[in-house]
Scaffold this motif. Structure first.
Motif, PDB file in Angstrom:
ATOM      1  N   THR A   3     106.727  79.305 130.659  1.00 44.93           N
ATOM      2  CA  THR A   3     105.931  80.286 129.928  1.00 44.93           C
ATOM      3  C   THR A   3     104.596  80.469 130.642  1.00 44.93           C
ATOM      4  N   ILE A   4     103.890  81.511 130.274  1.00 46.42           N
ATOM      5  CA  ILE A   4     102.566  81.752 130.860  1.00 46.42           C
ATOM      6  C   ILE A   4     101.646  80.576 130.561  1.00 46.42           C
ATOM      7  N   ARG A   5     101.693  80.063 129.347  1.00 47.80           N
ATOM      8  CA  ARG A   5     100.842  78.924 128.974  1.00 47.80           C
ATOM      9  C   ARG A   5     101.184  77.695 129.810  1.00 47.80           C
ATOM     10  N   GLU A   6     102.476  77.456 130.045  1.00 46.81           N
ATOM     11  CA  GLU A   6     102.894  76.324 130.881  1.00 46.81           C
ATOM     12  C   GLU A   6     102.433  76.498 132.326  1.00 46.81           C
ATOM     13  N   ARG A   7     102.502  77.714 132.831  1.00 48.24           N
ATOM     14  CA  ARG A   7     102.063  77.973 134.192  1.00 48.24           C
ATOM     15  C   ARG A   7     100.557  77.785 134.327  1.00 48.24           C
ATOM     16  N   ALA A   8      99.810  78.224 133.325  1.00 46.72           N
ATOM     17  CA  ALA A   8      98.360  78.043 133.353  1.00 46.72           C
ATOM     18  C   ALA A   8      98.005  76.556 133.320  1.00 46.72           C
ATOM     19  N   LEU A   9      98.714  75.792 132.513  1.00 50.13           N
ATOM     20  CA  LEU A   9      98.481  74.349 132.443  1.00 50.13           C
ATOM     21  C   LEU A   9      98.821  73.687 133.774  1.00 50.13           C
ATOM     22  N   ARG A  10      99.929  74.081 134.394  1.00 46.51           N
ATOM     23  CA  ARG A  10     100.310  73.538 135.696  1.00 46.51           C
ATOM     24  C   ARG A  10      99.218  73.804 136.734  1.00 46.51           C
ATOM     25  N   CYS A  11      98.652  74.998 136.706  1.00 44.59           N
ATOM     26  CA  CYS A  11      97.568  75.335 137.627  1.00 44.59           C
ATOM     27  C   CYS A  11      96.344  74.470 137.353  1.00 44.59           C
ATOM     28  N   GLU A  12      95.980  74.331 136.088  1.00 44.01           N
ATOM     29  CA  GLU A  12      94.820  73.512 135.728  1.00 44.01           C
ATOM     30  C   GLU A  12      95.002  72.065 136.193  1.00 44.01           C
ATOM     31  N   GLN A  13      96.196  71.532 135.991  1.00 41.70           N
ATOM     32  CA  GLN A  13      96.464  70.159 136.407  1.00 41.70           C
ATOM     33  C   GLN A  13      96.352  70.015 137.926  1.00 41.70           C
ATOM     34  N   ALA A  14      96.850  70.988 138.661  1.00 39.58           N
ATOM     35  CA  ALA A  14      96.762  70.942 140.125  1.00 39.58           C
ATOM     36  C   ALA A  14      95.305  71.022 140.577  1.00 39.58           C
ATOM     37  N   LEU A  15      94.509  71.873 139.934  1.00 38.89           N
ATOM     38  CA  LEU A  15      93.101  72.005 140.308  1.00 38.89           C
ATOM     39  C   LEU A  15      92.324  70.737 139.988  1.00 38.89           C
ATOM     40  N   GLU A  16      92.656  70.088 138.875  1.00 44.06           N
ATOM     41  CA  GLU A  16      91.978  68.840 138.515  1.00 44.06           C
ATOM     42  C   GLU A  16      92.313  67.723 139.498  1.00 44.06           C
ATOM     43  N   LYS A  17      93.551  67.665 139.965  1.00 43.39           N
ATOM     44  CA  LYS A  17      94.003  66.588 140.839  1.00 43.39           C
ATOM     45  C   LYS A  17      93.577  66.781 142.293  1.00 43.39           C
ATOM     46  N   SER A  18      93.459  68.023 142.721  1.00 40.22           N
ATOM     47  CA  SER A  18      93.281  68.303 144.147  1.00 40.22           C
ATOM     48  C   SER A  18      91.834  68.413 144.595  1.00 40.22           C
ATOM     49  N   TYR A  19      90.935  68.646 143.676  1.00 39.44           N
ATOM     50  CA  TYR A  19      89.538  68.888 144.040  1.00 39.44           C
ATOM     51  C   TYR A  19      88.621  68.100 143.116  1.00 39.44           C
ATOM     52  N   ASP A  20      87.348  68.009 143.496  1.00 40.76           N
ATOM     53  CA  ASP A  20      86.430  67.107 142.800  1.00 40.76           C
ATOM     54  C   ASP A  20      85.287  67.791 142.051  1.00 40.76           C
ATOM     55  N   ALA A  52     101.246  88.747 144.109  1.00 40.08           N
ATOM     56  CA  ALA A  52     100.965  87.857 142.979  1.00 40.08           C
ATOM     57  C   ALA A  52     100.311  88.638 141.834  1.00 40.08           C
ATOM     58  N   GLU A  53      99.416  89.551 142.168  1.00 38.51           N
ATOM     59  CA  GLU A  53      98.751  90.375 141.146  1.00 38.51           C
ATOM     60  C   GLU A  53      99.771  91.227 140.398  1.00 38.51           C
ATOM     61  N   ARG A  54     100.709  91.812 141.124  1.00 39.06           N
ATOM     62  CA  ARG A  54     101.749  92.615 140.471  1.00 39.06           C
ATOM     63  C   ARG A  54     102.629  91.733 139.574  1.00 39.06           C
ATOM     64  N   HIS A  55     102.954  90.529 140.037  1.00 36.40           N
ATOM     65  CA  HIS A  55     103.732  89.602 139.202  1.00 36.40           C
ATOM     66  C   HIS A  55     102.959  89.264 137.931  1.00 36.40           C
ATOM     67  N   PHE A  56     101.667  88.981 138.085  1.00 35.12           N
ATOM     68  CA  PHE A  56     100.817  88.660 136.936  1.00 35.12           C
ATOM     69  C   PHE A  56     100.821  89.804 135.927  1.00 35.12           C
ATOM     70  N   GLN A  57     100.660  91.024 136.424  1.00 32.76           N
ATOM     71  CA  GLN A  57     100.646  92.184 135.530  1.00 32.76           C
ATOM     72  C   GLN A  57     101.977  92.333 134.800  1.00 32.76           C
ATOM     73  N   SER A  58     103.075  92.191 135.523  1.00 35.16           N
ATOM     74  CA  SER A  58     104.407  92.311 134.903  1.00 35.16           C
ATOM     75  C   SER A  58     104.631  91.234 133.855  1.00 35.16           C
ATOM     76  N   GLU A  59     104.254  90.000 134.180  1.00 35.26           N
ATOM     77  CA  GLU A  59     104.450  88.891 133.249  1.00 35.26           C
ATOM     78  C   GLU A  59     103.556  89.041 132.022  1.00 35.26           C
ATOM     79  N   THR A  60     102.343  89.538 132.219  1.00 31.58           N
ATOM     80  CA  THR A  60     101.424  89.730 131.089  1.00 31.58           C
ATOM     81  C   THR A  60     101.945  90.806 130.168  1.00 31.58           C
TER      82      THR A  60
END
Length: 68
Positions: A3-20, A52-60
């Motif tokens: 889901t969009i919410r799951e994808r957003a969470l996955r992104c947040e988790q990656a950003l938290e783990k990869s950068y400081d 990616a922008e077109r995918h985002f628009q379609s999914e939204t």
């Protein structure tokens, strides 16, 4: 399929783990790194970003029925 919410969470988790830093700065750093990666690997970052922008628009639209 995620889901969009799951994808957003996955992104947040990656950003938290990869950068400081805070999440927005981490996102900027990730996008900058992706640009460097694209150049090193002969990939057109802008083209990938546009797709990616077109995918985002379609999914939204599919999720909410509203154009972002």
């Amino acid at each position: 399929m995620s889901t969009i919410r799951e994808r957003a969470l996955r992104c947040e988790q990656a950003l938290e783990k990869s950068y400081d830093d805070d999440l927005v700065t981490n996102l900027i750093d990730f996008l900058t790194d992706a640009m460097h990666w694209s150049r090193c690997n002969g990939t057109d970052f802008q083209q990938a970003f546009d797709i990616a922008e077109r995918h985002f628009q379609s999914e939204t639209i599919a999720d909410t029925g509203v154009y972002p």
